[in-house]
Motif scaffolding. Structure first.
Motif, mmCIF file in Angstrom:
data_model
loop_
_atom_site.group_PDB
_atom_site.id
_atom_site.type_symbol
_atom_site.label_atom_id
_atom_site.label_comp_id
_atom_site.label_asym_id
_atom_site.label_seq_id
_atom_site.Cartn_x
_atom_site.Cartn_y
_atom_site.Cartn_z
ATOM 1 N N GLN A 167 0.847 -1.189 0.000
ATOM 2 C CA GLN A 167 0.000 0.000 0.000
ATOM 3 C C GLN A 167 0.885 1.242 0.000
ATOM 4 O O GLN A 167 1.946 1.255 0.621
ATOM 5 C CB GLN A 167 -0.906 0.029 1.237
ATOM 6 C CG GLN A 167 -1.978 -1.053 1.251
ATOM 7 C CD GLN A 167 -2.814 -0.999 2.518
ATOM 8 O OE1 GLN A 167 -2.280 -0.848 3.612
ATOM 9 N NE2 GLN A 167 -4.122 -1.118 2.379
ATOM 10 N N PRO A 171 -7.895 2.331 1.432
ATOM 11 C CA PRO A 171 -7.250 1.372 2.349
ATOM 12 C C PRO A 171 -7.401 -0.084 1.925
ATOM 13 O O PRO A 171 -6.682 -0.948 2.431
ATOM 14 C CB PRO A 171 -7.960 1.642 3.686
ATOM 15 C CG PRO A 171 -9.276 2.240 3.307
ATOM 16 C CD PRO A 171 -9.022 3.042 2.075
ATOM 17 N N ASP A 172 -8.327 -0.381 1.019
ATOM 18 C CA ASP A 172 -8.537 -1.768 0.589
ATOM 19 C C ASP A 172 -7.705 -2.134 -0.638
ATOM 20 O O ASP A 172 -7.791 -3.265 -1.122
ATOM 21 C CB ASP A 172 -10.022 -2.006 0.277
ATOM 22 C CG ASP A 172 -10.906 -1.822 1.505
ATOM 23 O OD1 ASP A 172 -10.421 -2.089 2.617
ATOM 24 O OD2 ASP A 172 -12.066 -1.410 1.344
ATOM 25 N N TRP A 173 -6.910 -1.185 -1.129
ATOM 26 C CA TRP A 173 -6.165 -1.420 -2.365
ATOM 27 C C TRP A 173 -4.703 -1.732 -2.068
ATOM 28 O O TRP A 173 -4.081 -1.117 -1.215
ATOM 29 C CB TRP A 173 -6.228 -0.191 -3.275
ATOM 30 C CG TRP A 173 -7.566 -0.019 -3.932
ATOM 31 C CD1 TRP A 173 -8.700 0.464 -3.362
ATOM 32 C CD2 TRP A 173 -7.898 -0.340 -5.282
ATOM 33 N NE1 TRP A 173 -9.728 0.474 -4.267
ATOM 34 C CE2 TRP A 173 -9.265 -0.014 -5.458
ATOM 35 C CE3 TRP A 173 -7.186 -0.851 -6.355
ATOM 36 C CZ2 TRP A 173 -9.921 -0.194 -6.671
ATOM 37 C CZ3 TRP A 173 -7.838 -1.033 -7.566
ATOM 38 C CH2 TRP A 173 -9.196 -0.710 -7.712
ATOM 39 N N GLN A 174 -4.178 -2.724 -2.793
ATOM 40 C CA GLN A 174 -2.750 -3.019 -2.776
ATOM 41 C C GLN A 174 -2.228 -2.968 -4.207
ATOM 42 O O GLN A 174 -2.934 -3.339 -5.146
ATOM 43 C CB GLN A 174 -2.477 -4.401 -2.171
ATOM 44 C CG GLN A 174 -2.733 -4.483 -0.676
ATOM 45 C CD GLN A 174 -2.332 -5.832 -0.112
ATOM 46 O OE1 GLN A 174 -2.587 -6.866 -0.714
ATOM 47 N NE2 GLN A 174 -1.697 -5.824 1.045
ATOM 48 N N GLY A 205 -14.716 -0.196 -7.524
ATOM 49 C CA GLY A 205 -14.286 0.146 -6.171
ATOM 50 C C GLY A 205 -13.686 1.529 -6.041
ATOM 51 O O GLY A 205 -13.575 2.053 -4.937
ATOM 52 N N SER A 206 -13.284 2.142 -7.164
ATOM 53 C CA SER A 206 -12.680 3.471 -7.107
ATOM 54 C C SER A 206 -12.777 4.120 -8.477
ATOM 55 O O SER A 206 -12.440 3.506 -9.487
ATOM 56 C CB SER A 206 -11.209 3.387 -6.677
ATOM 57 O OG SER A 206 -10.586 4.655 -6.778
#
Length: 232
Positions: free
Chosen positions: A24, A42-45, A127-128
């Motif tokens: 991240q 915060p959910d993304w890598q 998601g984004s």
């Protein structure tokens, strides 16, 4: 004597594994007590394997080794770690424990796909709204005579794991292709490619190509070819 010479120096191999490094990206708040700001959320890598491959190492190289920074190859039984070193100091930025076991598996299937081209589609991520999904799909249909197709293969093991064939050293095996209908497709070898190339001749459909994965000649224990897997 000939059989003994052929069988020397060839042992069972440990399975290989693909290595990916995800992380991240975080910005700290300017004021103490503020919230962290994550790139995309915060959910993304993000996959940074290519960025850090030169800074990756195996702590115990006798147990496993990294091949081109992306493929982990077991060498002997034991436990070690993959480490990512800081390019600015001796600090270890991240590490992952790796265990090499002696549970034997066998090849149960050879998957084969003909690839004549690739298509790419882009769409916004659900998601984004700051991310875009890029999806590449292999095209398999030969549209015209003399059009060529590459062979893409993967192997499945008895433990259920699946790996692309091209992560394995081609000196340990050979891949041969046979046309099941030479009027429809032909097979030839191009020095630019590792595997045989398929070419269309006339219209046709169905199972037209048979692919065999054969153990390398130096490891053959007899004059009879040892076929490891077959796909079509």
């Amino acid at each position: 004597e000939e059989d003994e010479r052929r069988g020397r120096g060839c042992t069972l191999q440990y399975q290989h594994a693909m290595v990916r490094v995800l992380t991240q990206f975080v910005a700290e708040p300017p004021e103490p007590g503020g919230q962290l700001s994550f790139l995309l959320g915060p959910d993304w890598q993000l996959d940074i394997t290519e960025m850090v491959r030169e800074f990756m190492q195996v702590e115990e190289p006798r147990i496993a080794r990294l091949q081109e920074g992306q493929v982990l190859v077991g060498l002997e039984l034991g436990m070690t770690t993959i480490q990512i070193l800081s390019p600015l100091s001796d600090a270890i930025l991240a590490e992952k424990t790796v265990t090499v076991l002696d549970e034997k598996v066998t090849i149960t299937d050879l998957g084969v796909q003909l690839v004549t081209g690739l298509s790419l589609s882009l769409q916004l991520s659900p998601g984004s709204n700051r991310a875009i999904f890029a999806t590449a799909v292999a095209q398999e249909l030969l549209q015209s005579p003399k059009q060529e197709a590459a062979i893409s293969c993967w192997i499945q093991f008895s433990d259920g794991s699946v790996m692309p064939l091209d992560i394995y050293d081609p000196k340990d095996f050979s891949l041969s292709a046979t046309s099941l209908d030479e009027k429809v497709v032909s097979i030839h070898h191009d020095p630019r490619f590792t595997w045989p190339v398929i070419a269309a001749e006339t219209e046709g459909q169905g199972a037209l190509v048979r692919v065999e994965m054969v153990i390398s000649e130096s490891c053959q224990k007899s004059k009879r070819k040892s076929v490891l897997a077959v796909g079509s």
